[in-house]
Design a protein around this motif. Structure first.
Motif, short mmCIF file in Angstrom:
data_model
loop_
_atom_site.label_atom_id
_atom_site.label_comp_id
_atom_site.label_asym_id
_atom_site.label_seq_id
_atom_site.Cartn_x
_atom_site.Cartn_y
_atom_site.Cartn_z
N ASP A 91 -77.14 -36.28 46.49
CA ASP A 91 -77.65 -35.83 47.79
C ASP A 91 -78.91 -36.64 48.08
OD1 ASP A 91 -78.76 -34.51 50.01
OD2 ASP A 91 -77.83 -32.61 49.41
N LEU A 96 -81.01 -31.77 43.80
CA LEU A 96 -79.82 -30.97 43.50
C LEU A 96 -80.18 -29.60 42.95
CD1 LEU A 96 -77.57 -33.76 41.97
CD2 LEU A 96 -77.24 -32.60 44.15
N LYS A 146 -81.79 -36.24 42.50
CA LYS A 146 -80.85 -36.38 43.62
C LYS A 146 -79.46 -36.83 43.17
CE LYS A 146 -84.37 -37.14 47.16
NZ LYS A 146 -84.88 -38.03 48.24
N VAL A 181 -73.49 -32.00 49.70
CA VAL A 181 -73.58 -32.85 48.52
C VAL A 181 -72.36 -33.77 48.45
CG1 VAL A 181 -73.73 -32.90 46.01
CG2 VAL A 181 -74.91 -31.11 47.29
#
Length: 754
Positions: A91, A96, A146, A181
């Protein structure tokens, strides 16, 4: 004192044997034969759809250290064993950890799927303080939080599961995708998610080029279409048979593509040889049934012998001792068998149906074989070329050898290995997962190595000292980015660690790291203790596979060359002819290897073929190419040599026989080669890198073999050898069986040493 005796005879009439009787019967009863072939095609298709098996790349290497290490893990830590794959999360906008609930739900749902041993969350447990990321960070959560990956372990290889299995995986990750995501599947799970391969575009391109070549080369529409139709029918029958075989044994996913390439290529060639001889028989005044029978008795013998040689060469792959490789050869051999059967029965039946109408629809003046010009007439282009070869054989020999040497040069730098996901198109989820993993955790994260130390025979009092010694040995290993601390399984009998390479899985440094750990580091780590060590995992298994293939390739080459040498010797009864065939075929294959190395490994044109970056040569591709190309090259070898022998029997003049054979076969060999090159080259548009590699390699080898070897080197060498080409020691002549390439009643003219 030994003496030699040269024996020649008049040109023999075609033998009234089984092939001629079969050809005439099929041409006369064409309705029956065509109905039987249509029924066979329809019946095999129905059976294949009802009972045919699936193709998968699930194979093991019994006796290798990677397989033994996997077995140890399965016995002592089932959840740590099995086959791992990654579900990669990314993401770019938020960490996350903000979707921890969705991650937990996804991990829980993945664990509930069939064949899943475990699924490991990349996030710290709820309410705990996240530990500092390791240095260097190999995951499962990136420093910026991420990117992460869920490690899922399966009891079976994920790529062998049914495609419908992905529905459950998609459902499990849906909460994350709904939260914005990006989710990609890595490793063998990503391979399962690849789009279904389709060869229809490649086949259409190959057929289109073949029609153009045949129309230009021979002028007749029916004569151009007939080899294509019969080759397609035979290939479809062969593929249906292969599908039925796949229900009883595991064949690799590339098997049907390989079988299609070989089946269509040889099917067109074999049909073309018979059609060309049949049309010449019609020109010579024979009726269609007799012409078809004589074509089957002459060119049909060459087809039968060529097909057997191809199958022998493909059978040599079993010498590797790897069922995966041997079955690839078997898959290709199935369509070769149907191609030979079609050439000897279906082609004569269609010729009987068409009769004398074969040249009725034309785009230019139809020609069959190029016959020598009458005395006093202006010679054709191939005749003039044949005379040049006859006058200056040394020049043509030197030119061909130099060209092959230049093309073969890259072979000295060949790097065998495994093509990783990083070379796949970016439309593939495993390629996108590969890029995300490489960017966040380094290229080595895509191919971790599992270190296994079996200390079950070590006393409990010595295990602590063994662990300390092993941990020290695993510190600072060259080419290792990091090796995690050793941890014991729940029963305490096995120590495991994970090693990450500084390079991608397909890189030479990763192979070196695997071999270094297996051969040096781990044996020293347990020195003085009764412990066994292994390096396992997908990458380690690929390295073991590479070592096996590399060690057995020379044996396969020796077996295939030896068998082909004996076939040529038994057919043409010339020792130097057989030596020449073996040597020139090896040289032409080396040149095709050089082309593959330059394009894929050196990157000379790889991007234009859709290959991302420089890639190693897939370990089993040279082995497959050698067996296939050596077999296929016998088509042109036998076709040309049989015509040289035919003229030699009739005239006893070795130099004129070479020129005569070259003149009447050059058109057919050139057209057949262009067709096969177009069929093979069309497969470079495949998304599968191995298929691209095989397609280009086979296309290059056929082009080199049919031009440089058959039109330069063979005529030059045969001209220089003269009568010596047909010399054979008497004892050897008596031992060898008599095989006939062109169905003649007289034995081959030869020089026999008494």
């Amino acid at each position: 004192m030994p003496s030699s005796q040269t024996r020649t005879g008049p040109e023999a009439a075609p033998r009234r044997g089984a092939l001629r009787r079969t050809g005439e019967w099929c041409a006369r009863h064409f309705v029956t034969v065509l109905v039987l072939w249509v029924a066979a095609l329809a019946g095999l298709q129905v059976l294949q759809h009802a009972y045919g098996g699936d193709y998968s790349d699930d194979f093991s290497l019994p006796g290798t250290q990677s397989q033994e290490g996997l077995d140890v893990l399965k016995a002592h830590a089932p959840q740590a064993g099995g086959y791992s794959a990654q579900v990669v999360l990314h993401d770019p906008d938020k960490p996350l950890t903000s979707v921890s609930d969705q991650v937990a739900t996804t991990v829980s749902d993945l664990q509930k799927l069939p064949d899943v041993l475990s699924a490991q969350s990349p996030l710290p447990s709820s309410g705990s303080t996240p530990p500092p990321p390791p240095d260097p960070n190999t995951g499962p959560l990136s420093t910026d939080q991420k990117t992460a990956y869920i490690t899922v372990r399966f009891s079976v290889q994920p790529s062998t599961l049914d495609a419908s299995y992905l529905d459950g995986v998609d459902d499990a990750v849906q909460p994350l995708r709904s939260a914005g995501v990006t989710v990609e599947y890595g490793g063998s799970l990503g391979e399962l998610a690849r789009p279904e391969p389709s060869d229809r575009t490649s086949e259409a391109i190959g057929f289109g080029v073949a029609i153009v070549v045949l129309l230009i080369g021979f002028g007749s529409l029916l004569a151009a279409v007939l080899p294509l139709v019969t080759a397609l029918v035979c290939a479809l029958c062969g593929l249906a048979l292969l599908g039925l075989f796949a229900a009883a044994a595991t064949f690799a996913t590339v098997s049907p593509t390989l079988a299609t390439m070989i089946g269509i290529g040889v099917g067109i060639d074999y049909a073309l040889f018979l059609v060309t001889r049949h049309r010449q028989n019609l020109v010579d005044g024979q009726d269609p049934v007799t012409a078809a029978g004589n074509a089957a008795a002459t060119s049909g013998h060459a087809v039968l012998l060529s097909g057997c040689t191809v199958i022998i060469a493909l059978s040599g792959l079993w010498v590797s001792g790897i069922g995966f490789i041997g079955k690839l050869g078997l898959a290709a051999a199935v369509t070769v068998v149907t191609a030979v059967a079609g050439a000897l029965t279906l082609v004569p039946a269609v010729l009987g149906l068409i009769g004398r109408r074969i040249d009725r629809v034309r785009v230019r003046k139809p020609v069959a074989e190029t016959v020598p010009a009458p005395e006093g007439a202006e010679p054709g282009g191939w005749h003039r070329y044949a005379q040049r070869v006859e006058r200056r054989p040394w020049w043509f020999l030197a030119g061909g050898v130099v060209l092959l040497a230049v093309l073969s040069f890259p072979v000295f730098f060949i790097q065998l290995g495994h093509i990783g996901d990083g070379a796949d198109p970016k439309s593939f989820t495993d390629r996108r997962a590969y890029d995300l993993m490489s960017s966040a955790f380094g290229p080595g994260s895509n191919g971790p190595l599992t270190v296994v130390i079996d200390q079950s025979k070590v006393s409990s009092g010595d295990r602590s000292a063994l662990a300390d010694q092993a941990q020290k040995a695993l510190t600072g290993v060259s080419d290792a980015e990091v090796i995690t601390p050793l941890t014991a399984t729940s029963d305490g009998d096995v120590l495991t660690a994970t090693a990450y390479s500084v390079a991608a899985p397909q890189d030479e440094r990763t192979t070196s790291l695997t071999n270094r750990l297996t051969d040096d580091v781990l044996p020293q780590a347990v020195s003085g203790y009764d412990a066994s060590t292994y390096v396992t995992g997908t990458t380690a298994a690929q390295v073991d596979f590479l070592d096996i293939v590399s060690s057995r390739l020379p044996l396969i080459i020796a077996v295939v060359v030896g068998l082909a040498f004996l076939v040529i010797l038994a057919v043409f009864r010339g020792l130097l002819v057989a030596v020449k065939a073996a040597v020139l075929n090896v040289l032409s294959i080396a040149a095709s290897y050089g082309v593959v190395v330059a394009v894929f490994q050196w990157g000379w044109g790889g991007p234009a073929l859709g290959v991302s970056g420089d890639v190693p040569i897939e370990s089993y591709v040279p082995m497959m190419m050698f067996a296939i190309v050596f077999g296929l090259s016998m088509d042109y070898e036998i076709f040309l040599l049989s015509r040289i022998h035919e003229a030699w029997v009739r005239t006893g003049d070795p130099r004129a026989s070479v020129a005569h054979a070259l003149e009447i076969t050059a058109r057919v060999i050139t057209c057949a080669a262009l067709i096969m090159v177009s069929v093979f080259a069309a497969f470079v548009i495949s998304d599968n890198i191995v298929v691209k590699m095989l397609g280009l390699g086979l296309a290059a080898s056929v082009l080199i073999d049919a031009t440089v070897v058959r039109l330069l080197l063979v005529p030059a060498v045969m001209t220089l050898l003269g009568r010596a080409a047909w010399w054979i020691p008497g004892p050897l002549d008596r031992i060898l069986p008599h095989l006939d390439a062109e169905g003649t009643a007289e034995p081959p003219a030869r020089t026999v040493q008494k």
